[in-house]
Write a protein that holds these residues in place. Structure first.
Motif, PDB file in Angstrom:
ATOM      1  N   SER A 186      27.620  80.625  86.291  1.00 20.24           N
ATOM      2  CA  SER A 186      28.965  80.912  85.786  1.00 20.24           C
ATOM      3  C   SER A 186      29.785  81.686  86.825  1.00 20.24           C
ATOM      4  CB  SER A 186      28.842  81.703  84.477  1.00 20.24           C
ATOM      5  OG  SER A 186      30.102  82.099  84.028  1.00 20.24           O
ATOM      6  N   ASN A 187      29.164  82.717  87.422  1.00 20.50           N
ATOM      7  CA  ASN A 187      29.881  83.499  88.453  1.00 20.50           C
ATOM      8  C   ASN A 187      30.289  82.614  89.613  1.00 20.50           C
ATOM      9  OD1 ASN A 187      29.699  85.864  87.090  1.00 20.50           O
ATOM     10  ND2 ASN A 187      27.791  86.518  88.083  1.00 20.50           N
ATOM     11  N   TYR A 188      29.354  81.787  90.038  1.00 19.32           N
ATOM     12  CA  TYR A 188      29.627  80.897  91.182  1.00 19.32           C
ATOM     13  C   TYR A 188      30.788  79.945  90.844  1.00 19.32           C
ATOM     14  CZ  TYR A 188      28.943  77.076  94.476  1.00 19.32           C
ATOM     15  OH  TYR A 188      29.135  76.102  95.420  1.00 19.32           O
ATOM     16  N   CYS A 189      30.777  79.399  89.642  1.00 17.89           N
ATOM     17  CA  CYS A 189      31.849  78.465  89.239  1.00 17.89           C
ATOM     18  C   CYS A 189      33.193  79.176  89.228  1.00 17.89           C
ATOM     19  CB  CYS A 189      31.560  77.879  87.857  1.00 17.89           C
ATOM     20  SG  CYS A 189      30.245  76.667  87.899  1.00 17.89           S
ATOM     21  N   ARG A 190      33.203  80.386  88.688  1.00 16.63           N
ATOM     22  CA  ARG A 190      34.480  81.122  88.631  1.00 16.63           C
ATOM     23  C   ARG A 190      34.978  81.452  90.036  1.00 16.63           C
ATOM     24  NH1 ARG A 190      33.242  84.024  82.848  1.00 16.63           N
ATOM     25  NH2 ARG A 190      33.725  82.089  81.751  1.00 16.63           N
ATOM     26  N   GLU A 191      34.052  81.864  90.905  1.00 22.47           N
ATOM     27  CA  GLU A 191      34.469  82.200  92.282  1.00 22.47           C
ATOM     28  C   GLU A 191      35.003  80.978  93.024  1.00 22.47           C
ATOM     29  OE1 GLU A 191      30.890  83.849  93.880  1.00 22.47           O
ATOM     30  OE2 GLU A 191      31.099  85.671  92.654  1.00 22.47           O
TER      31      GLU A 191
ATOM     32  N   GLY B  21      36.289  78.085  91.561  1.00 21.07           N
ATOM     33  CA  GLY B  21      37.311  77.305  90.849  1.00 21.07           C
ATOM     34  C   GLY B  21      36.780  76.086  90.099  1.00 21.07           C
ATOM     35  N   TYR B  22      35.472  76.086  89.790  1.00 22.35           N
ATOM     36  CA  TYR B  22      34.942  74.984  88.976  1.00 22.35           C
ATOM     37  C   TYR B  22      34.938  75.393  87.502  1.00 22.35           C
ATOM     38  CZ  TYR B  22      33.083  73.544  93.513  1.00 22.35           C
ATOM     39  OH  TYR B  22      32.957  73.204  94.829  1.00 22.35           O
ATOM     40  N   LYS B  23      35.146  74.420  86.631  1.00 19.88           N
ATOM     41  CA  LYS B  23      35.048  74.679  85.189  1.00 19.88           C
ATOM     42  C   LYS B  23      33.599  74.483  84.758  1.00 19.88           C
ATOM     43  CE  LYS B  23      39.468  75.254  84.508  1.00 19.88           C
ATOM     44  NZ  LYS B  23      39.955  76.614  84.270  1.00 19.88           N
ATOM     45  N   LEU B  24      33.224  75.175  83.679  1.00 24.72           N
ATOM     46  CA  LEU B  24      31.824  75.098  83.225  1.00 24.72           C
ATOM     47  C   LEU B  24      31.796  74.763  81.728  1.00 24.72           C
ATOM     48  CD1 LEU B  24      28.891  75.531  84.223  1.00 24.72           C
ATOM     49  CD2 LEU B  24      29.121  77.949  83.615  1.00 24.72           C
ATOM     50  N   HIS B  25      31.086  73.677  81.403  1.00 30.21           N
ATOM     51  CA  HIS B  25      30.977  73.254  79.992  1.00 30.21           C
ATOM     52  C   HIS B  25      29.540  73.442  79.506  1.00 30.21           C
ATOM     53  CE1 HIS B  25      31.273  70.870  76.319  1.00 30.21           C
ATOM     54  NE2 HIS B  25      30.306  70.071  76.745  1.00 30.21           N
TER      55      HIS B  25
ATOM     56  N   TYR C 162      26.689  83.899  75.092  1.00 29.58           N
ATOM     57  CA  TYR C 162      26.501  82.625  75.804  1.00 29.58           C
ATOM     58  C   TYR C 162      27.858  81.974  76.092  1.00 29.58           C
ATOM     59  CZ  TYR C 162      21.390  82.284  75.306  1.00 29.58           C
ATOM     60  OH  TYR C 162      20.040  82.479  75.417  1.00 29.58           O
ATOM     61  N   ALA C 163      28.689  81.913  75.047  1.00 30.64           N
ATOM     62  CA  ALA C 163      29.974  81.204  75.189  1.00 30.64           C
ATOM     63  C   ALA C 163      30.859  81.852  76.250  1.00 30.64           C
ATOM     64  CB  ALA C 163      30.691  81.171  73.844  1.00 30.64           C
ATOM     65  N   SER C 164      30.697  83.174  76.426  1.00 24.71           N
ATOM     66  CA  SER C 164      31.586  83.880  77.361  1.00 24.71           C
ATOM     67  C   SER C 164      31.398  83.396  78.806  1.00 24.71           C
ATOM     68  CB  SER C 164      31.353  85.399  77.278  1.00 24.71           C
ATOM     69  OG  SER C 164      30.093  85.723  77.844  1.00 24.71           O
ATOM     70  N   TYR C 165      30.277  82.779  79.105  1.00 21.45           N
ATOM     71  CA  TYR C 165      30.035  82.309  80.480  1.00 21.45           C
ATOM     72  C   TYR C 165      30.603  80.903  80.726  1.00 21.45           C
ATOM     73  CZ  TYR C 165      26.923  86.277  80.299  1.00 21.45           C
ATOM     74  OH  TYR C 165      26.438  87.554  80.139  1.00 21.45           O
ATOM     75  N   PHE C 166      31.157  80.292  79.674  1.00 26.93           N
ATOM     76  CA  PHE C 166      31.604  78.894  79.776  1.00 26.93           C
ATOM     77  C   PHE C 166      33.091  78.772  79.433  1.00 26.93           C
ATOM     78  CE2 PHE C 166      27.096  78.870  79.104  1.00 26.93           C
ATOM     79  CZ  PHE C 166      26.640  77.824  79.895  1.00 26.93           C
TER      80      PHE C 166
END
Ligand SMILES: Cc1ncc(COP(=O)(O)O)c(C=O)c1O
Length: 405
Positions: A214-219, A221-225, A245-249
């Motif tokens: 999740s951190n990597y995606c946010r850094e 610019g990728y979205k996470l489902h 759990y939901a907070s990471y997506f």
């Protein structure tokens, strides 16, 4: 399609789902008689409480049609069910609000299937990007009929073959491989995690792995489902809340029928910006159905108190497993990062089919038959709370005695 063909397809489907070896009396699965064992009996028409089914087979309670109707009538008496109109208002709105709260997301929307929730989430999150990274053994990659490619023009890139789930390094390696190896670049917009993992017997993805991805995606610019079809069971076993759990997506899908006993349906939760676009998308793909209150009413009913019931069910399961493991004929073992599925192996002196038949015929307890490796996948669900624990343990002890080869 000829009936012969459709029977063969169904058999194939059940085989892929690992259900071909189910014993006879599984009315809510609609199994064809050709794949059923002989000599087992379950009468779904008998509705008295004492006859309630205990199953070590599925995620939920496995209602027969008659039980489902009766349950809806009970629910209606407790809390009169209000109709929706094309998915708007009534029980559906109540359900959507309950899930927005549960997940901590701005909004939640009812979607007729999990497959549609996954696919539309990917489509909207990914915008004009073409690539979506998915777990190789995920429902999205292997069980959604190539919908992303065939319908939504998205290219799914699988990661983590032969593993229950991928980790951050696998993800980085895959992204580097595609970034460096393709001449005409097209964008990657979205990453998917399935948790817990259906094709890995419900194994959960460790929280640290989810957080790092999740951190990597946010850094970057990728979205996470999250395909969280079974997130209730992950939360029950890991003690991590659904909202954490939901907070990471960015978006989260949760099934209404795995652990909430609806006859079908799904919820997708996320930011208003995405969820507000869903109604139109659902209609475009033909998913807007006239009335859905029955699914919502069942799911809402079983959502209330689910944490407490599962806390109890995990404790009762421990008791049952520990007692059965004391029998020399039974060995039940954990899988890594397990949630509610265990491996059960029977001593060679026991005829597994006879055992399943005796348990079902005499005690209304369902058990799968062994797979090709001789392992019975032993699933825990709320049905173990329907009877006294000693009843269940004694039923096993007596049935084992009657199931010698
Ligand atoms: C992990 C997972 N995701 C998605 C789905 C799709 O759900 P539906 O049957 O509602 O399309 C399933 C269904 O089995 C599933 O197990």
């Amino acid at each position: 399609m000829s009936s012969k063909n459709s029977k063969a397809n169904r058999r194939n489907f059940l085989k892929l789902c690992g259900l071909t070896s189910l014993p006879l009396m599984v009315p809510s699965l609609g199994l064809g008689s050709s794949i059923l064992n002989e000599g087992q009996k379950f009468n779904p028409d008998v509705l008295d409480d004492d006859n309630q089914l205990i199953n070590f087979v599925t995620d939920g309670l496995m209602f027969s049609p008659q039980e489902r109707i009766q349950k809806l009538m009970e629910i209606d008496k407790l809390h009169p069910i209000k109709t929706d109109f094309y998915g708007n208002g009534g029980a559906i709105s109540e359900l959507e609000q309950a899930f927005a709260k549960l997940t901590g997301k701005e909004k939640a929307i009812f979607v007729p299937t999990g497959t549609m929730a996954n696919q539309l989430a990917i489509k909207l999150l990914n915008k004009d990007n073409t690539k979506v990274i998915v777990p190789e053994n995920s429902h999205i990659f292997r069980d959604e009929a190539d919908a992303a490619q065939a319908v939504h023009n998205k290219r799914l890139i699988p990661v983590g073959k032969n593993k229950p789930h991928f980790n951050l390094q696998d993800l980085k390696d895959t992204i580097a491989y595609y970034n460096s190896g393709e001449v005409f670049k097209s964008g990657l917009g979205t990453i998917v995690i399935e948790h817990p993992v259906r094709r890995a017997d419900g194994a959960s993805v460790p929280l640290e792995t989810i957080k790092s991805i999740s951190n990597y995606c946010r850094e970057n610019g990728y979205k996470l489902h999250l395909d969280g079809a079974r997130i209730h069971i992950a939360a029950a076993y890991t003690k991590v809340s659904i909202s954490e759990y939901a907070s990471y997506f960015d978006t989260v899908y949760i099934s209404l029928y795995k652990y909430l006993n609806a006859s079908g349906g799904a919820i997708l939760a996320g930011d208003a910006e995405i969820i507000d676009k869903m109604n139109h998308q659902i209609k475009i793909y033909g998913g807007t159905t006239y009335q859905n209150w029955d699914e919502a009413a069942m799911a809402l009913h079983y959502l209330k108190g689910i944490e407490d019931r599962w806390q109890k069910a995990t404790l009762v399961a421990k008791q049952i497993i520990s007692s059965l493991n004391k029998l020399k004929e039974v060995t039940i073992s954990d899988i890594d990062n397990h949630t509610n599925i265990y491996n059960l192996v029977l001593d060679e002196s026991i005829d597994a089919r006879k055992l399943a038949q005796t348990l079902s015929r005499e005690y209304n307890i369902l058990l799968r038959n062994p797979n090709s490796k001789g392992i019975v996948k032993f699933s825990i669900n709320e049905s173990i709370l329907r009877k006294d624990t000693n009843y269940i343990i004694n039923a096993w002890k007596k049935s084992i005695k009657h199931s010698r080869k």
